[in-house]
Design a protein around this motif. Structure first.
Motif, PDB file in Angstrom:
ATOM      1  N   ASP A   1      39.474  24.678  34.993  1.00 30.33           N
ATOM      2  CA  ASP A   1      39.875  26.080  34.940  1.00 30.33           C
ATOM      3  C   ASP A   1      38.667  26.965  35.256  1.00 30.33           C
ATOM      4  OD1 ASP A   1      41.067  28.486  34.465  1.00 30.33           O
ATOM      5  OD2 ASP A   1      41.054  28.308  32.286  1.00 30.33           O
ATOM      6  N   ASN A   2      38.603  27.492  36.458  1.00 32.63           N
ATOM      7  CA  ASN A   2      37.475  28.323  36.886  1.00 32.63           C
ATOM      8  C   ASN A   2      37.846  29.796  36.989  1.00 32.63           C
ATOM      9  OD1 ASN A   2      39.156  28.148  39.115  1.00 32.63           O
ATOM     10  ND2 ASN A   2      37.477  28.149  40.596  1.00 32.63           N
ATOM     11  N   LEU A   3      38.942  30.182  36.318  1.00 34.10           N
ATOM     12  CA  LEU A   3      39.409  31.569  36.423  1.00 34.10           C
ATOM     13  C   LEU A   3      38.351  32.552  35.940  1.00 34.10           C
ATOM     14  CD1 LEU A   3      41.622  33.610  37.028  1.00 34.10           C
ATOM     15  CD2 LEU A   3      42.537  33.209  34.725  1.00 34.10           C
ATOM     16  N   SER A   4      37.690  32.255  34.817  1.00 35.53           N
ATOM     17  CA  SER A   4      36.682  33.176  34.294  1.00 35.53           C
ATOM     18  C   SER A   4      35.507  33.307  35.261  1.00 35.53           C
ATOM     19  CB  SER A   4      36.192  32.705  32.925  1.00 35.53           C
ATOM     20  OG  SER A   4      35.621  31.411  33.016  1.00 35.53           O
ATOM     21  N   ASP A   5      35.132  32.200  35.911  1.00 36.00           N
ATOM     22  CA  ASP A   5      34.037  32.252  36.895  1.00 36.00           C
ATOM     23  C   ASP A   5      34.422  33.112  38.098  1.00 36.00           C
ATOM     24  OD1 ASP A   5      32.517  30.589  35.309  1.00 36.00           O
ATOM     25  OD2 ASP A   5      33.184  28.769  36.324  1.00 36.00           O
ATOM     26  N   VAL A   6      35.660  32.933  38.564  1.00 37.92           N
ATOM     27  CA  VAL A   6      36.128  33.719  39.709  1.00 37.92           C
ATOM     28  C   VAL A   6      36.174  35.202  39.346  1.00 37.92           C
ATOM     29  CG1 VAL A   6      38.104  34.159  41.230  1.00 37.92           C
ATOM     30  CG2 VAL A   6      37.430  31.812  40.709  1.00 37.92           C
ATOM     31  N   ILE A   7      36.641  35.497  38.134  1.00 45.43           N
ATOM     32  CA  ILE A   7      36.695  36.896  37.696  1.00 45.43           C
ATOM     33  C   ILE A   7      35.283  37.470  37.601  1.00 45.43           C
ATOM     34  CG2 ILE A   7      37.233  38.394  35.729  1.00 45.43           C
ATOM     35  CD1 ILE A   7      39.708  36.710  35.249  1.00 45.43           C
ATOM     36  N   GLY A   8      34.346  36.677  37.060  1.00 47.17           N
ATOM     37  CA  GLY A   8      32.961  37.147  36.965  1.00 47.17           C
ATOM     38  C   GLY A   8      32.359  37.449  38.327  1.00 47.17           C
ATOM     39  N   LYS A   9      32.590  36.555  39.302  1.00 47.62           N
ATOM     40  CA  LYS A   9      32.073  36.792  40.655  1.00 47.62           C
ATOM     41  C   LYS A   9      32.738  38.015  41.290  1.00 47.62           C
ATOM     42  CE  LYS A   9      31.030  31.914  41.535  1.00 47.62           C
ATOM     43  NZ  LYS A   9      31.385  30.712  42.316  1.00 47.62           N
ATOM     44  N   GLU A  10      34.025  38.151  41.048  1.00 49.23           N
ATOM     45  CA  GLU A  10      34.754  39.287  41.622  1.00 49.23           C
ATOM     46  C   GLU A  10      34.269  40.600  41.014  1.00 49.23           C
ATOM     47  OE1 GLU A  10      37.619  40.529  44.450  1.00 49.23           O
ATOM     48  OE2 GLU A  10      36.749  38.563  44.021  1.00 49.23           O
ATOM     49  N   LYS A  11      34.001  40.587  39.711  1.00 49.86           N
ATOM     50  CA  LYS A  11      33.473  41.798  39.058  1.00 49.86           C
ATOM     51  C   LYS A  11      32.098  42.164  39.593  1.00 49.86           C
ATOM     52  CE  LYS A  11      33.979  42.408  34.635  1.00 49.86           C
ATOM     53  NZ  LYS A  11      33.992  42.172  33.177  1.00 49.86           N
ATOM     54  N   LYS A  12      31.272  41.157  39.826  1.00 49.52           N
ATOM     55  CA  LYS A  12      29.942  41.395  40.383  1.00 49.52           C
ATOM     56  C   LYS A  12      30.053  42.003  41.783  1.00 49.52           C
ATOM     57  CE  LYS A  12      25.373  40.772  40.634  1.00 49.52           C
ATOM     58  NZ  LYS A  12      25.121  41.172  42.023  1.00 49.52           N
TER      59      LYS A  12
ATOM     60  N   SER B   1      40.589  44.046  32.026  1.00 52.90           N
ATOM     61  CA  SER B   1      41.782  43.848  31.184  1.00 52.90           C
ATOM     62  C   SER B   1      42.207  42.385  31.118  1.00 52.90           C
ATOM     63  CB  SER B   1      42.942  44.692  31.716  1.00 52.90           C
ATOM     64  OG  SER B   1      43.394  44.192  32.967  1.00 52.90           O
ATOM     65  N   LEU B   2      41.653  41.545  32.005  1.00 51.22           N
ATOM     66  CA  LEU B   2      42.022  40.126  32.017  1.00 51.22           C
ATOM     67  C   LEU B   2      41.274  39.308  30.981  1.00 51.22           C
ATOM     68  CD1 LEU B   2      42.152  39.423  35.871  1.00 51.22           C
ATOM     69  CD2 LEU B   2      44.049  39.963  34.342  1.00 51.22           C
ATOM     70  N   ASN B   3      40.325  39.905  30.297  1.00 51.39           N
ATOM     71  CA  ASN B   3      39.510  39.167  29.327  1.00 51.39           C
ATOM     72  C   ASN B   3      40.351  38.511  28.242  1.00 51.39           C
ATOM     73  OD1 ASN B   3      37.080  39.692  30.590  1.00 51.39           O
ATOM     74  ND2 ASN B   3      36.776  41.629  29.512  1.00 51.39           N
ATOM     75  N   ASP B   4      41.454  39.166  27.853  1.00 49.63           N
ATOM     76  CA  ASP B   4      42.304  38.626  26.792  1.00 49.63           C
ATOM     77  C   ASP B   4      43.284  37.582  27.320  1.00 49.63           C
ATOM     78  OD1 ASP B   4      41.073  40.342  25.008  1.00 49.63           O
ATOM     79  OD2 ASP B   4      42.553  41.939  25.302  1.00 49.63           O
ATOM     80  N   LYS B   5      43.297  37.350  28.628  1.00 50.06           N
ATOM     81  CA  LYS B   5      44.265  36.427  29.227  1.00 50.06           C
ATOM     82  C   LYS B   5      43.604  35.189  29.828  1.00 50.06           C
ATOM     83  CE  LYS B   5      47.140  40.413  30.505  1.00 50.06           C
ATOM     84  NZ  LYS B   5      47.798  41.129  31.608  1.00 50.06           N
ATOM     85  N   LEU B   6      42.337  34.982  29.511  1.00 54.01           N
ATOM     86  CA  LEU B   6      41.597  33.919  30.170  1.00 54.01           C
ATOM     87  C   LEU B   6      41.871  32.536  29.592  1.00 54.01           C
ATOM     88  CD1 LEU B   6      38.127  35.584  30.813  1.00 54.01           C
ATOM     89  CD2 LEU B   6      40.039  35.283  32.369  1.00 54.01           C
ATOM     90  N   GLU B   7      42.549  32.446  28.454  1.00 58.36           N
ATOM     91  CA  GLU B   7      42.826  31.141  27.844  1.00 58.36           C
ATOM     92  C   GLU B   7      44.020  30.503  28.546  1.00 58.36           C
ATOM     93  OE1 GLU B   7      43.395  29.059  23.444  1.00 58.36           O
ATOM     94  OE2 GLU B   7      43.590  31.222  23.676  1.00 58.36           O
ATOM     95  N   THR B   8      43.737  29.803  29.620  1.00 54.84           N
ATOM     96  CA  THR B   8      44.799  29.180  30.409  1.00 54.84           C
ATOM     97  C   THR B   8      45.398  27.988  29.679  1.00 54.84           C
ATOM     98  OG1 THR B   8      43.692  29.856  32.445  1.00 54.84           O
ATOM     99  CG2 THR B   8      45.361  28.140  32.633  1.00 54.84           C
ATOM    100  N   VAL B   9      44.542  27.158  29.070  1.00 54.87           N
ATOM    101  CA  VAL B   9      44.996  25.966  28.349  1.00 54.87           C
ATOM    102  C   VAL B   9      45.024  26.283  26.852  1.00 54.87           C
ATOM    103  CG1 VAL B   9      44.573  23.532  27.885  1.00 54.87           C
ATOM    104  CG2 VAL B   9      43.959  24.499  30.114  1.00 54.87           C
ATOM    105  N   LYS B  10      46.227  26.312  26.283  1.00 54.68           N
ATOM    106  CA  LYS B  10      46.381  26.639  24.865  1.00 54.68           C
ATOM    107  C   LYS B  10      46.874  25.408  24.105  1.00 54.68           C
ATOM    108  CE  LYS B  10      47.455  31.491  25.769  1.00 54.68           C
ATOM    109  NZ  LYS B  10      48.426  32.589  25.572  1.00 54.68           N
TER     110      LYS B  10
END
Length: 305
Positions: A165-176, A248-257
């Motif tokens: 799950d690299n969603l948080s990494d992709v979001i971080g790069k996109e924010k940068k 706003s996606l910070n609260d949705k980053l838990e892909t695997v619950k």
């Protein structure tokens, strides 16, 4: 005619089965029935205990995968079924020492390779999906060594899944990327504003105009400058809104619950069925032996006469 009927009537009675005689035979040979039933029961009990000892037990963990790319590029698609297809993941699970030892015990030396390792793990690890909701997944492993090593298998499997799950990494790069673009656009807008200030200072026609007239004057006399300013402001607002969306996606980053803890499930064995069939078969066999003995004894008596 009546004489023939009288002659045939005794013969008919001779061919009929006497229930009381059958019961008397069973009672007379009761110990044969009991001994045969006990022997069969003991044999079936041994078989039942053996089957029960070989019946596997399992550990299960249920998870929920809720994945959304949110329109971002480069987000990995999580696939729980493909984990064991990668050699690096097979090696990682076999780093669990008791599992590695079981593999070595069950596999001859000339058959030890990546294919047999993968097959070994696929035999003890099962991943199943809920038919109604494919996002609900259960990971089940057979306990082949001890419960701790079984838990280690599931935890390692979960770690590998989360690492995909690299969603948080992709979001971080996109924010940068958006932040850099925002800062660059901000500087460009400031430069345009400085150009407008210089126009105000150097253009004498602006001095006699009212404030609201000055805006229209610059827009008509310097259309290219005004167009650049509008475009940069549009880009600036777009980047601000995109950054707000990414935040706003910070609260949705838990892909695997995790929906359950790891729990123990006892395997279903056929021990009770084997024991029950053994008792019934012993009783049936004992009755058959009794009637066979009675038949042989009767035959001997008739032969001696």
């Amino acid at each position: 005619m009546s004489k023939e009927l009288k002659v045939m009537e005794p013969k008919q009675y001779d061919d009929e089965i006497d229930l009381y005689e059958l019961i008397e035979i069973l009672v007379r040979h009761k110990w044969s029935i009991v001994i045969t039933t006990v022997i069969c029961t003991l044999l079936s009990l041994g078989a039942a205990l053996y089957v029960r000892s070989k019946t596997p037990n399992y550990l299960i963990k249920s998870i929920l995968i809720q994945q959304d790319t949110y329109g971002l590029k480069g987000v990995n698609k999580l696939d729980v079924d493909s984990i064991l297809f990668k050699d690096i993941n097979v090696d990682r699970i076999l780093e669990i020492e008791p599992i590695k030892q079981k593999y070595l015990e069950n596999t001859s030396e000339n058959m030890r390779n990546m294919i047999s390792e993968r097959k070994f793990l696929q035999d003890i690890i099962t991943v199943s999906k809920n038919e109604k909701n494919p996002n609900e997944i259960s990971i089940k492993t057979e306990i082949i060594a001890d419960e701790k090593s079984g838990r280690d298998i599931i935890n390692t499997y979960m770690d590998i899944l989360r690492e995909q799950d690299n969603l948080s990494d992709v979001i971080g790069k996109e924010k940068k990327l958006k932040s850099d673009s925002l800062e660059k656009t901000k500087i460009e807008i400031e430069n345009i504003q400085n150009e407008i200030l210089n126009i105000f200072k150097n253009d004498s026609d602006l001095r006699v105009l009212k404030p609201e007239e000055k805006i229209y004057y610059i827009a008509s006399k310097y259309p290219e400058l005004n167009l650049r300013k509008s475009e940069k402001e549009k880009y600036y607002n777009t980047y601000v809104n995109e950054l707000l969306t990414l935040d706003s996606l910070n609260d949705k980053l838990e892909t695997v619950k995790e929906t359950t803890d790891i729990y123990f499930v006892k395997g279903q064995s056929k021990a009770k069925l084997i024991l029950g069939v053994g008792i019934v078969m012993g009783l049936f066999l004992g009755i058959m032996i009794t009637f066979l003995k009675e038949f042989i004894d009767g035959y001997k008596r008739r032969y001696q006469k």
